[in-house]
Scaffold this motif. Structure first.
Motif: not given
Length: 169
Positions: A38-39, A59-62, A69-70, A110-111
């Motif tokens: 979903s991300v 997308f960044l927050i996900g 969660t991983d 993320c960066f």
């Protein structure tokens, strides 16, 4: 030193492939796959709308949420591989390795996604829409005091040197 531009499509492709390989042995629950895919769907939205700041921010927050969660999934569902056959043990090790590699690459991704967020016009500080309270009142103008420039700009005010019956226009 300038940060190299990484294509969002490359980030999505790498994480999609690593998520597929991480789910290969079925040692992780379905919530791992649902969360990561979903991300990645949010990333497809960010690719499709090149000017959307919201898509990149989501997308960044996900991605940041899936890091947490991983870690939780790996901590809870990591089984002992002692009772597996040799072939299954190799598949299990490959699947675990790819899932862990995906987790390790997520902060780097993320960066780069944050750099894309800034390039698309996002703020340095992320505002979630909650109203804030500020004590800085320098930008406010008092309504008790009349400004001299506003009184001369108002055509309906009478000038001081005019007679009471005359209007100055």
């Amino acid at each position: 030193m300038e940060i190299p531009a990484i294509n969002l499509k490359a980030i999505v492709l790498v994480h999609w492939l690593l998520t597929i390989w991480g789910c290969m042995f079925s040692w992780l629950p379905a919530s791992y796959a649902w969360g990561n895919f979903s991300v990645l769907a949010l990333a497809v939205w960010a690719i499709a709308q090149r000017d959307s700041i919201d898509a990149v921010l989501m997308f960044l927050i996900g991605m940041m949420v899936t890091v947490l969660t991983d870690i939780i999934h790996f901590g809870i569902y990591y089984p002992l591989a002692e009772n597996l056959s040799e072939r299954n043990r190799d598949t299990f090790r490959f699947s675990v390795g790819m899932a862990i590699l995906s987790l390790l690459l997520k902060p780097i991704s993320c960066f780069f996604v944050y750099q894309m967020y800034r390039e698309r016009g996002g703020d340095y500080n992320v505002n979630f829409g909650f109203p804030g309270i500020t004590r800085n009142r320098d930008a406010y103008q008092s309504i008790d005091q009349e400004d001299q420039s506003s009184s001369s700009a108002n055509p309906f005010n009478q000038a001081e040197d005019c007679k009471p019956g005359q209007r100055s226009y």
